[in-house]
Design an enzyme around this catalytic site. Structure first.
Site, PDB file in Angstrom:
ATOM      1  CG  ASP A  54      -1.799   1.218   1.328  1.00  0.00           C
ATOM      2  OD1 ASP A  54      -2.432   1.547   0.300  1.00  0.00           O
ATOM      3  OD2 ASP A  54      -1.870   1.869   2.388  1.00  0.00           O
ATOM      4  CB  SER A  55       0.261   4.798  -0.601  1.00  0.00           C
ATOM      5  OG  SER A  55      -0.889   4.913   0.216  1.00  0.00           O
ATOM      6  CB  CYS A 101      -3.151   0.259  -2.443  1.00  0.00           C
ATOM      7  SG  CYS A 101      -3.241   1.933  -3.074  1.00  0.00           S
ATOM      8  CD  GLU A 104      -0.022   6.812   6.070  1.00  0.00           C
ATOM      9  OE1 GLU A 104       1.068   6.767   6.639  1.00  0.00           O
ATOM     10  OE2 GLU A 104      -0.473   5.866   5.376  1.00  0.00           O
ATOM     11  CB  CYS A 133      -9.328   4.717   0.356  1.00  0.00           C
ATOM     12  SG  CYS A 133      -7.669   5.128   0.966  1.00  0.00           S
ATOM     13  CG  HIS A 164      -4.918   5.139   4.227  1.00  0.00           C
ATOM     14  ND1 HIS A 164      -4.379   4.621   3.079  1.00  0.00           N
ATOM     15  CD2 HIS A 164      -3.875   5.618   4.962  1.00  0.00           C
ATOM     16  CE1 HIS A 164      -3.051   4.799   3.108  1.00  0.00           C
ATOM     17  NE2 HIS A 164      -2.726   5.397   4.231  1.00  0.00           N
TER      18      HIS A 164
HETATM   19  N1  DGL Z   1      -4.733   3.214   0.799  1.00  0.00           N
HETATM   20  C1  DGL Z   1      -4.737   3.557  -0.553  1.00  0.00           C
HETATM   21  C2  DGL Z   1      -6.013   3.233  -1.253  1.00  0.00           C
HETATM   22  O1  DGL Z   1      -6.615   2.262  -0.892  1.00  0.00           O
HETATM   23  C3  DGL Z   1      -4.011   4.756  -1.029  1.00  0.00           C
HETATM   24  C4  DGL Z   1      -4.273   6.048  -0.363  1.00  0.00           C
HETATM   25  C5  DGL Z   1      -3.348   7.091  -0.932  1.00  0.00           C
HETATM   26  O2  DGL Z   1      -2.144   6.874  -0.864  1.00  0.00           O
HETATM   27  O3  DGL Z   1      -3.826   8.112  -1.450  1.00  0.00           O
HETATM   28  O4  DGL Z   1      -6.422   3.875  -2.184  1.00  0.00           O
END
Ligand code: DGL
Length: 272
Positions: free
Chosen positions: A11-12, A74, A153, A185, A187
């Protein structure tokens, strides 16, 4: 390929841990390798080309750790890089969009589904296309919520500012009478309590991590690759920038100590 080889996730940043949590709950004896690209987060506001490039670098890094299956934990990378990853990898690659869309349709009674995600995921209409493909009659309302990623984050989970931002983002969706809301997402499940509070308890939150974990299990079973160990698997975490904050938020979210956390130099990712 060996059954004891790890499952790879990327993931990012911290978001993919929501998927790790679902997989570890379902298959606690699997070994896990996680890569969070904390030096280059967010992915969601970058171009498709850049996200594809970063995704390939992350996949190559994990391949060098001998993973038996790749989970693109992600949504942004799943939206834009899944095809490309499947084209060059010989191991199975699981994305977030299809399992999340399927679950949302199962859970929605009225067929009015909300989707929140990064700008890239929403602009690419990844969920809208998948939902319509599965059920052309479904009504889909989408909203990009880019500020949720830095809030997650930072670990700002139960916070007045987070709630205000959530109200601002989710107000319009709420008016559309959605009955299920895809957290598009990885996150966002970290902020699930605030999101649920804002949309109300009648809206079912859909976390793609849960159905994705089931899909991982099916793939491994289907290929005779399920780890047979009776012991808990090992989890190793790699990040591309300062691990301190990652450790703090990750341990809070996973509810356990992270013992193997390493920093990867960007050179190692980019110099193929
Ligand atoms: N967690 C990621 C997603 O599911 C990326 C969030 C990001 O880095 O903008 O899209």
């Amino acid at each position: 390929m060996n059954r004891t080889n790890p499952i790879g996730f990327f993931d990012s940043g911290i978001g993919g841990l929501t998927v790790v949590k679902s997989v570890a709950r379902l298959m606690p004896n699997e070994n896990i390798i996680y890569f969070g690209d904390t030096a280059r987060v967010p992915y969601g506001s970058k171009s498709n080309e850049t996200v594809v490039e970063y995704s390939i670098q992350a996949a190559n890094f994990l391949l060098r750790k001998n993973i038996k299956l790749l989970v693109v934990a992600c949504n942004t990378a799943s939206s834009v890089a899944l095809k490309e990853l499947r084209r060059f990898l010989t191991i199975p690659v699981i994305g977030m969009i299809e399992p999340g869309a399927k679950l949302a349709l199962q859970e929605s009674k009225k067929g009015i589904v909300g989707v929140i995600g990064t700008r890239a995921t929403i602009n690419n209409k990844a969920y809208a296309h998948e939902l319509k493909k599965l059920n052309p009659k479904v009504k889909v309302y989408e909203q990009a919520c880019p500020l949720f990623v830095p809030l997650a984050e930072e670990g700002w989970l139960d916070n007045k500012v987070t709630e205000l931002i959530a109200k601002e983002y989710l107000g319009e969706l709420h008016k559309k009478k959605i009955d299920s809301l895809i957290l598009g997402c990885t996150h966002y499940p970290i902020l699930a309590d605030v999101i649920q509070k804002v949309v109300g308890k009648n809206v079912k939150l859909i976390d793609s991590g849960t159905p994705a974990a089931r899909l991982v299990e099916d793939y491994l079973n289907g290929r005779g690759l399920r780890n047979q160990s009776v012991h808990h698997g090992q989890a190793e975490f790699y990040v591309s920038d300062v691990p301190t904050k990652f450790r703090e938020v990750a341990e809070r979210f996973l509810g356990k100590k992270i013992t193997h956390l390493h920093k990867v130099e960007l050179d190692e990712l980019t110099n193929e």
